[in-house]
Design an enzyme around this catalytic site. Structure first.
Site, PDB file in Angstrom:
ATOM      1  N   CYS A   1      37.545 132.420  19.041  1.00 33.83           N
ATOM      2  CA  CYS A   1      38.156 132.707  20.339  1.00 33.83           C
ATOM      3  C   CYS A   1      37.709 134.077  20.848  1.00 33.83           C
ATOM      4  CB  CYS A   1      39.677 132.674  20.246  1.00 33.83           C
ATOM      5  SG  CYS A   1      40.418 133.107  21.831  1.00 33.83           S
TER       6      CYS A   1
ATOM      7  N   CYS B   1      46.672 136.842  20.558  1.00 35.99           N
ATOM      8  CA  CYS B   1      46.791 137.614  21.792  1.00 35.99           C
ATOM      9  C   CYS B   1      47.955 137.034  22.596  1.00 35.99           C
ATOM     10  CB  CYS B   1      45.475 137.579  22.582  1.00 35.99           C
ATOM     11  SG  CYS B   1      45.287 136.146  23.663  1.00 35.99           S
TER      12      CYS B   1
ATOM     13  N   LYS C   1      49.029 122.085  33.392  1.00 36.43           N
ATOM     14  CA  LYS C   1      49.451 121.339  32.202  1.00 36.43           C
ATOM     15  C   LYS C   1      50.714 120.528  32.472  1.00 36.43           C
ATOM     16  CE  LYS C   1      47.495 124.728  29.061  1.00 36.43           C
ATOM     17  NZ  LYS C   1      47.750 125.689  27.977  1.00 36.43           N
TER      18      LYS C   1
ATOM     19  N   CYS D   1      48.614 130.535  23.054  1.00 38.20           N
ATOM     20  CA  CYS D   1      48.119 129.193  22.714  1.00 38.20           C
ATOM     21  C   CYS D   1      48.916 128.558  21.572  1.00 38.20           C
ATOM     22  CB  CYS D   1      46.645 129.259  22.354  1.00 38.20           C
ATOM     23  SG  CYS D   1      45.652 129.946  23.690  1.00 38.20           S
TER      24      CYS D   1
ATOM     25  N   CYS E   1      47.564 129.838  16.542  1.00 35.12           N
ATOM     26  CA  CYS E   1      46.417 129.511  17.404  1.00 35.12           C
ATOM     27  C   CYS E   1      45.118 129.755  16.650  1.00 35.12           C
ATOM     28  CB  CYS E   1      46.455 130.354  18.671  1.00 35.12           C
ATOM     29  SG  CYS E   1      45.996 132.062  18.357  1.00 35.12           S
TER      30      CYS E   1
ATOM     31  N   ARG F   1      45.066 119.227  32.610  1.00 31.61           N
ATOM     32  CA  ARG F   1      44.519 119.108  31.247  1.00 31.61           C
ATOM     33  C   ARG F   1      45.109 117.892  30.534  1.00 31.61           C
ATOM     34  NH1 ARG F   1      42.885 124.242  29.301  1.00 31.61           N
ATOM     35  NH2 ARG F   1      42.082 125.451  31.028  1.00 31.61           N
TER      36      ARG F   1
ATOM     37  N   LYS G   1      44.234 126.572  35.464  1.00 26.91           N
ATOM     38  CA  LYS G   1      44.537 125.416  34.609  1.00 26.91           C
ATOM     39  C   LYS G   1      45.904 124.838  34.955  1.00 26.91           C
ATOM     40  CE  LYS G   1      44.196 127.736  30.737  1.00 26.91           C
ATOM     41  NZ  LYS G   1      44.356 128.285  29.370  1.00 26.91           N
TER      42      LYS G   1
ATOM     43  N   ARG H   1      36.476 120.000  23.394  1.00 28.05           N
ATOM     44  CA  ARG H   1      37.867 119.544  23.289  1.00 28.05           C
ATOM     45  C   ARG H   1      37.962 118.154  23.901  1.00 28.05           C
ATOM     46  NH1 ARG H   1      41.654 123.504  26.373  1.00 28.05           N
ATOM     47  NH2 ARG H   1      41.423 124.832  24.553  1.00 28.05           N
TER      48      ARG H   1
HETATM   49 FE1  SRM Z   1      44.842 128.247  24.961  1.00 32.94          FE
HETATM   50  C1  SRM Z   1      42.494 130.165  26.439  1.00 32.94           C
HETATM   51  C2  SRM Z   1      42.802 127.719  22.367  1.00 32.94           C
HETATM   52  C3  SRM Z   1      46.919 125.846  23.893  1.00 32.94           C
HETATM   53  C4  SRM Z   1      47.293 129.469  27.029  1.00 32.94           C
HETATM   54  N1  SRM Z   1      42.940 128.794  24.534  1.00 32.94           N
HETATM   55  C5  SRM Z   1      42.124 129.567  25.302  1.00 32.94           C
HETATM   56  C6  SRM Z   1      40.709 129.605  24.738  1.00 32.94           C
HETATM   57  C7  SRM Z   1      39.935 128.501  25.352  1.00 32.94           C
HETATM   58  C8  SRM Z   1      39.993 130.953  24.840  1.00 32.94           C
HETATM   59  C9  SRM Z   1      39.106 131.189  26.026  1.00 32.94           C
HETATM   60  O1  SRM Z   1      39.537 130.979  27.195  1.00 32.94           O
HETATM   61  O2  SRM Z   1      38.002 131.646  25.816  1.00 32.94           O
HETATM   62  C10 SRM Z   1      41.041 129.323  23.254  1.00 32.94           C
HETATM   63  C11 SRM Z   1      39.920 128.690  22.457  1.00 32.94           C
HETATM   64  C12 SRM Z   1      40.005 129.120  21.031  1.00 32.94           C
HETATM   65  C13 SRM Z   1      39.068 128.381  20.170  1.00 32.94           C
HETATM   66  O3  SRM Z   1      38.145 129.027  19.621  1.00 32.94           O
HETATM   67  O4  SRM Z   1      39.232 127.191  19.981  1.00 32.94           O
HETATM   68  C14 SRM Z   1      42.319 128.543  23.382  1.00 32.94           C
HETATM   69  N2  SRM Z   1      44.780 126.941  23.492  1.00 32.94           N
HETATM   70  C15 SRM Z   1      43.901 126.933  22.462  1.00 32.94           C
HETATM   71  C16 SRM Z   1      44.317 125.949  21.393  1.00 32.94           C
HETATM   72  C17 SRM Z   1      43.132 125.280  20.711  1.00 32.94           C
HETATM   73  C18 SRM Z   1      45.200 126.668  20.361  1.00 32.94           C
HETATM   74  C19 SRM Z   1      45.407 125.931  19.060  1.00 32.94           C
HETATM   75  O5  SRM Z   1      45.159 126.574  18.030  1.00 32.94           O
HETATM   76  O6  SRM Z   1      45.837 124.793  19.046  1.00 32.94           O
HETATM   77  C20 SRM Z   1      45.204 125.014  22.227  1.00 32.94           C
HETATM   78  C21 SRM Z   1      44.414 123.926  22.889  1.00 32.94           C
HETATM   79  C22 SRM Z   1      45.287 123.065  23.725  1.00 32.94           C
HETATM   80  C23 SRM Z   1      44.602 121.843  24.271  1.00 32.94           C
HETATM   81  O7  SRM Z   1      44.334 120.954  23.479  1.00 32.94           O
HETATM   82  O8  SRM Z   1      44.392 121.806  25.485  1.00 32.94           O
HETATM   83  C24 SRM Z   1      45.688 125.975  23.299  1.00 32.94           C
HETATM   84  N3  SRM Z   1      46.726 127.704  25.453  1.00 32.94           N
HETATM   85  C25 SRM Z   1      47.458 126.765  24.787  1.00 32.94           C
HETATM   86  C26 SRM Z   1      48.855 126.891  25.104  1.00 32.94           C
HETATM   87  C27 SRM Z   1      49.998 126.072  24.499  1.00 32.94           C
HETATM   88  C28 SRM Z   1      50.264 124.803  25.219  1.00 32.94           C
HETATM   89  O9  SRM Z   1      49.704 124.537  26.290  1.00 32.94           O
HETATM   90  O10 SRM Z   1      51.089 124.053  24.715  1.00 32.94           O
HETATM   91  C29 SRM Z   1      48.951 127.954  25.991  1.00 32.94           C
HETATM   92  C30 SRM Z   1      50.268 128.533  26.556  1.00 32.94           C
HETATM   93  C31 SRM Z   1      50.866 127.686  27.612  1.00 32.94           C
HETATM   94  C32 SRM Z   1      50.309 128.055  28.950  1.00 32.94           C
HETATM   95  O11 SRM Z   1      49.276 127.510  29.323  1.00 32.94           O
HETATM   96  O12 SRM Z   1      50.880 128.936  29.597  1.00 32.94           O
HETATM   97  C33 SRM Z   1      47.610 128.443  26.212  1.00 32.94           C
HETATM   98  N4  SRM Z   1      44.856 129.553  26.529  1.00 32.94           N
HETATM   99  C34 SRM Z   1      45.975 129.960  27.208  1.00 32.94           C
HETATM  100  C35 SRM Z   1      45.592 130.987  28.135  1.00 32.94           C
HETATM  101  C36 SRM Z   1      46.535 131.709  29.129  1.00 32.94           C
HETATM  102  C37 SRM Z   1      46.652 130.963  30.415  1.00 32.94           C
HETATM  103  C38 SRM Z   1      47.332 131.773  31.478  1.00 32.94           C
HETATM  104  O13 SRM Z   1      48.231 131.233  32.140  1.00 32.94           O
HETATM  105  O14 SRM Z   1      46.970 132.933  31.667  1.00 32.94           O
HETATM  106  C39 SRM Z   1      44.214 131.198  27.964  1.00 32.94           C
HETATM  107  C40 SRM Z   1      43.335 132.217  28.708  1.00 32.94           C
HETATM  108  C41 SRM Z   1      42.990 131.804  30.085  1.00 32.94           C
HETATM  109  O15 SRM Z   1      43.208 130.678  30.524  1.00 32.94           O
HETATM  110  O16 SRM Z   1      42.492 132.691  30.767  1.00 32.94           O
HETATM  111  C42 SRM Z   1      43.788 130.298  26.943  1.00 32.94           C
HETATM  112 FE1  SF4 Z   2      42.646 132.944  21.615  1.00 30.83          FE
HETATM  113 FE2  SF4 Z   2      44.762 134.291  22.434  1.00 30.83          FE
HETATM  114 FE3  SF4 Z   2      44.679 131.652  22.672  1.00 30.83          FE
HETATM  115 FE4  SF4 Z   2      44.946 132.703  20.306  1.00 30.83          FE
HETATM  116  S1  SF4 Z   2      46.406 132.929  21.970  1.00 30.83           S
HETATM  117  S2  SF4 Z   2      43.493 131.048  20.847  1.00 30.83           S
HETATM  118  S3  SF4 Z   2      43.738 134.541  20.462  1.00 30.83           S
HETATM  119  S4  SF4 Z   2      43.377 133.052  23.737  1.00 30.83           S
END
Ligand code: SRM
Ligand code: SF4
Length: 557
Positions: free
Chosen positions: A437, A476, A210, A480, A431, A144, A208, A75
């Site tokens: 993922c 899930c 943001k 994201c 997402c 981030r 993390k 990323r």
């Molecule tokens: Fe996310 C984890 C993809 C935005 C909350 N996110 C992941 C992971 C890395 C899975 C992992 O930990 O193994 C996913 C990778 C999937 C893949 O195969 O690419 C993933 N997140 C994404 C992306 C690519 C979704 C998309 O389709 O665009 C976004 C990348 C953003 C970036 O460029 O940095 C993405 N993730 C978000 C958002 C939305 C936002 O920030 O605007 C959220 C919700 C907001 C928030 O953070 O509360 C988000 N991602 C999470 C979480 C839950 C965090 C938590 O507070 O528990 C995880 C899991 C974790 O961190 O344990 C996670």
């Molecule tokens: Fe993966 Fe859940 Fe984030 Fe979708 S919402 S990319 S399934 S961690």
């Protein structure tokens, strides 16, 4: 046991990592496996990478007694989501040479490449470095990618406000040089005295972090979902400063009531750049010092903030900054969706927002988007900007070049795909979920387009086809695709099953709530049909689906 004595395993890995080095170099050299060592899996995230495996092929590999098909997702760190045409061309080539080829625009305005084999990781990072791109701190327990409203024509103050994304990113970058040492073979920095990191120390953040910036009246940055949200306050055409909102975050865990999505709370206003940056820095230090380091499900700033309470948090912040935040200023959001098509900014430049379904830049039956963007980049006459709705803006085009760019957008079907898509499709976000993922319970970006094709006739039936209903899907509850901040959110519970959330508002100021559980496709369509039928019949004039469904089904739950 106190949190201090009960540190989560990742806390120990960070502290023992020698500035995020761990044994990454050794892991990379091990040719017996496509994976890296387990502790390094946690560390590699701080370098902007995730180890993943192809989940579609797990069963087949297991039957053949082969290890999982491991690869890496990288990323980029792109504060405010901006690339010059030269850099887009570089990304295009790197994607082709080292990854699946799909350029994925994320919900945080950056780019991910998937499927990079271990032996390709270093060449990929080096190729990015050649055009001054990096992936430092794009993941991990640090600040981030900083997001910001993407479209320059929204305000003539856009450049001034957008520049904060980069300033904040620089301010909060980790000091370790491990990235260059590991991925670029820079010399080992034996004396790491210049790496002393007063912000992150050796333990980094508990989780993390943001930050996002919005320029009212637009909220395409979905600003309140961030740990820190900055809302630009503009009076008499001047930037007066920022309202600061704290404690947003969308993730929760099914069945765990102690976890919840939350929108950030506006706690005050700062009028100068110096004060704004100082306040941000010290909010991060509060989270560093007070955040939960034993339970990662309770470790985000939203929990720290709720545990401390607003007043105690503000008092601690005042103490650390040496000044008091002013009272928040009024602001109004009127729109969260992307403004598709051509728009012109006050400086005379043109910008075309193209719809990229699921953020996947590729060539498919809909359009040759990837080839088209590459041809546009080859002209050198447009920049590339990414939106938090996973779309691409072909930006900063001068009047004389507009016709040429427009012809390319048409030649490759990008204009037609954007301009013929239904209102509901244009407002979708999904997402990644399967197949990469590791946390996905259900499909999202691979399934939502098909589901929308089945929802469109329902909207047509009730003459709602022009409604900008925001529908988002995540595989899930991590959120994201920001599904809890949608008017309709589908949240995966198991393969093929989704909880249906409704009642979120259109502007990103109210989250939705669960309405139905574990729906398969037939039940989704039947429920959506019923909801839209009632909406069409009973809505007040001009009422959005989010507001109506909140009033009708959620408010009194
Ligand atoms: Fe996310 C984890 C993809 C935005 C909350 N996110 C992941 C992971 C890395 C899975 C992992 O930990 O193994 C996913 C990778 C999937 C893949 O195969 O690419 C993933 N997140 C994404 C992306 C690519 C979704 C998309 O389709 O665009 C976004 C990348 C953003 C970036 O460029 O940095 C993405 N993730 C978000 C958002 C939305 C936002 O920030 O605007 C959220 C919700 C907001 C928030 O953070 O509360 C988000 N991602 C999470 C979480 C839950 C965090 C938590 O507070 O528990 C995880 C899991 C974790 O961190 O344990 C996670
Ligand atoms: Fe993966 Fe859940 Fe984030 Fe979708 S919402 S990319 S399934 S961690």
């Amino acid at each position: 046991m106190s949190e201090k004595n009960n540190l989560s395993p990742i806390e120990k890995i960070k502290v023992a990592s020698k500035g995020l080095r761990g044994t990454l170099k050794e892991s990379l050299l091990d040719e017996h496996t496509g994976a890296i060592r387990e502790p390094d899996e946690a560390l590699v995230k701080f370098h902007g990478m995730y180890q993943q495996d192809d989940r579609d092929r797990r069963e087949e590999r297991e039957t053949k007694k082969l290890e999982r098909l491991y690869s890496f997702m990288i990323r980029l760190r792109l504060p405010g989501g901006f690339l010059t045409p030269e850099r887009w061309r570089a990304v295009h080539h790197v994607a082709g040479e080292h990854s699946t080829g799909v350029i994925k625009i994320t919900t945080r305005q950056t780019i991910q490449l998937h499927g990079i084999l271990k032996s390709h990781v270093k060449p990929t990072i080096k190729a990015f470095n050649d055009v001054s791109l990096d992936s430092i701190a794009a993941c991990g327990d640090v600040n981030r990618v900083v997001t910001c409203n993407a479209l320059p024509s929204q305000s003539h103050l856009h450049p001034q406000i957008h520049a904060y994304a980069d300033k904040i990113s620089q301010l909060l970058l980790p000091k370790t040089k491990a990235y260059y040492e590991i991925w670029m073979d820079d010399e080992l920095i034996a004396e790491r005295s210049d790496e002393t990191d007063p912000l992150y120390q050796d333990r980094y953040l508990p989780r993390k972090f943001k930050i996002g910036i919005a320029i009212p009246p637009n909220n395409d940055a979905d600003v309140l979902i961030n740990d820190i949200g900055l809302i630009a306050i503009i009076e008499n055409d001047e930037l007066k400063g920022f309202n600061i909102a704290v404690g947003g975050g969308l993730s929760f865990t099914h069945g765990n009531e102690a976890t919840y999505p939350r929108l950030a709370t506006v706690i005050g206003f700062t009028d100068t750049e110096e004060k704004t940056l100082k306040a941000i820095y010290e909010i991060v230090t509060i989270q560093r010092d007070f955040g939960n380091r034993s339970d990662r499900k309770q470790a985000r700033l939203k929990y720290t903030f709720d545990k401390m309470g607003v007043e105690a948090f503000k008092k601690e912040l005042d103490k650390r900054t040496g000044f008091k935040l002013e009272e928040p200023k009024p602001f109004t959001f009127l729109q969260r969706k992307d403004e598709y098509g051509w728009t012109k900014s006050d400086d005379g430049l043109w910008h075309y927002t193209a719809f990229v379904e699921g953020g996947r830049v590729t060539d498919d039956a809909n359009a040759a988007t990837k080839t088209g963007f590459y041809e546009i980049a080859k002209t050198g006459k447009a920049n590339f900007r990414f939106t938090c709705n996973q779309n691409v803006i072909i930006a900063d085009v001068i009047e004389e070049d507009k016709a040429e760019i427009d012809a390319l957008l048409t030649q490759f079907g990008i204009r037609q795909f954007t301009e013929n898509a239904s209102a509901v499709r244009l407002n979708t976000v999904a997402c990644v979920a399967f197949n990469t993922c590791g946390l996905a319970l259900a499909e999202a970006q691979r399934y939502l387009p098909t589901l929308i094709t089945k929802i469109e006739p329902i909207l047509n039936k009730y003459e709602l086809n022009d409604e900008d209903v925001i529908i988002r899907m995540t595989g899930c509850p991590n959120g994201c695709g920001r599904s809890t901040a949608a008017e309709i959110g589908f949240i995966g519970t198991a393969y093929g099953l989704y909880n249906l959330h409704i009642g979120g508002d259109r502007l990103g100021l109210r989250l939705n709530k669960k309405y139905k559980e574990n729906l398969d496709e037939a039940n989704i369509l039947a429920t959506v049909d019923e909801l839209f039928k009632v909406f069409a019949k009973e809505r007040n004039s001009g009422e959005t689906f989010g507001d109506f469904s909140y009033r009708k089904w959620i408010a009194n739950q």
